[in-house]
Write an enzyme that holds these catalytic residues in place. Structure first.
Site, PDB file in Angstrom:
ATOM      1  CG  PHE A 126      -2.188  -0.822   0.945  1.00  0.00           C
ATOM      2  CD1 PHE A 126      -3.254  -0.303   0.250  1.00  0.00           C
ATOM      3  CD2 PHE A 126      -2.254  -2.129   1.383  1.00  0.00           C
ATOM      4  CE1 PHE A 126      -4.387  -1.067   0.004  1.00  0.00           C
ATOM      5  CE2 PHE A 126      -3.379  -2.903   1.148  1.00  0.00           C
ATOM      6  CZ  PHE A 126      -4.449  -2.365   0.456  1.00  0.00           C
ATOM      7  CG  HIS A 135      10.226  -7.901   3.382  1.00  0.00           C
ATOM      8  ND1 HIS A 135      10.467  -8.049   2.031  1.00  0.00           N
ATOM      9  CD2 HIS A 135       9.241  -6.964   3.488  1.00  0.00           C
ATOM     10  CE1 HIS A 135       9.652  -7.240   1.353  1.00  0.00           C
ATOM     11  NE2 HIS A 135       8.912  -6.581   2.198  1.00  0.00           N
ATOM     12  CE  LYS A 172       6.802 -10.189   2.793  1.00  0.00           C
ATOM     13  NZ  LYS A 172       5.370 -10.011   3.125  1.00  0.00           N
TER      14      LYS A 172
END
Length: 250
Positions: free
Chosen positions: A103, A135, A139
């Site tokens: 996003f 990451h 994750k």
């Protein structure tokens, strides 16, 4: 606007904070220990739900939102094999969803640059692309949903690359496959690096998130945009609508 939060980890807490700062009311928070609350009046009163959970629960959370009549913004990745079925439900009027693998506004600008560069490289076969995503250690899925999206854009834009794959030890990379590496370390919010290497030089584009705030802010903005709409949408639909640069986000 009334917002329900599904998944109350780090992203859920950030979403709550940003939503309140923007004047919204949090009417329900659902986490792993209270999934029965999907059936409560509080959840059903939400204008939009925002979902950041795990790959194993994202589909159930989405379907529960549909059953409650609540549109849902979904940011969980690693479950997109089920996305065509969810999209079909939305197109048949059985739910409303906005999905994005990332996003962040910056990432979506980066995606547009990536697609343009890949299309240019069709005329320069001496350049070979590769990607690395980095990451945090929490994750679970790999490559990241963002990396999968970026890789798909390269495959779609190029004649000589027909798929992406993760490198395998001892296996010679296929020249027709984009190699997508993943690294899990520390608390890195998210870094994506795409390199085009030739015998004489290299071109690298890079997006590095400084924190998770950009992801949460983008998700709240998406929820604001989704309110009152029906069907299946992506972050590209929202960005194309709110910017004057039509056609950049696809």
């Amino acid at each position: 606007m009334k917002i329900a939060i599904i998944g109350y980890g780090r992203m859920g807490h950030l979403i709550e904070e940003i939503a309140k700062e923007r004047g919204h009311k949090i009417v329900c928070i659902i986490d792993a220990d209270n999934t029965s609350d999907f059936d409560t009046p509080e959840f059903k009163s939400a204008d939009v739900a925002i979902e950041f959970t795990t790959p194993g629960s994202a589909v159930d959370s989405t379907l529960a939102s549909f059953a409650a009549g609540v549109p849902v913004v979904v940011g969980t990745t690693g479950w997109t094999d089920s996305l065509p079925d969810i999209k079909d439900m939305c197109e048949k009027g059985r739910g409303t969803m906005l999905f994005a693998s990332n996003f962040s506004i910056g990432v979506n600008i980066f995606r547009a640059v990536n697609k343009y560069l890949a299309s240019v490289m069709n005329d320069f076969p001496e350049y070979t692309p590769s990607m690395t995503e980095i990451h945090h250690i929490h994750k679970l899925d790999h490559p990241s949903g963002t990396a999968v999206t970026l890789a798909g854009d390269i495959v779609q834009s190029m004649a000589r690359i027909d798929r992406w794959e993760e490198p395998e030890p001892g296996k010679v990379p296929d020249k027709h496959a984009l190699q997508v590496n993943h690294v899990r370390e520390g608390e890195v919010p998210g870094t994506h690096v795409i390199t085009w290497d030739s015998p004489v030089d290299s071109i690298t584009i890079r997006h590095e998130a400084k924190s998770r705030v950009g992801f949460a802010f983008g998700a709240v903005r998406a929820a604001e945009w989704l309110k009152g709409r029906k069907g299946f949408f992506t972050i590209a639909d929202m960005l194309s609508d709110v910017t004057r640069t039509k056609g950049l986000f696809v």
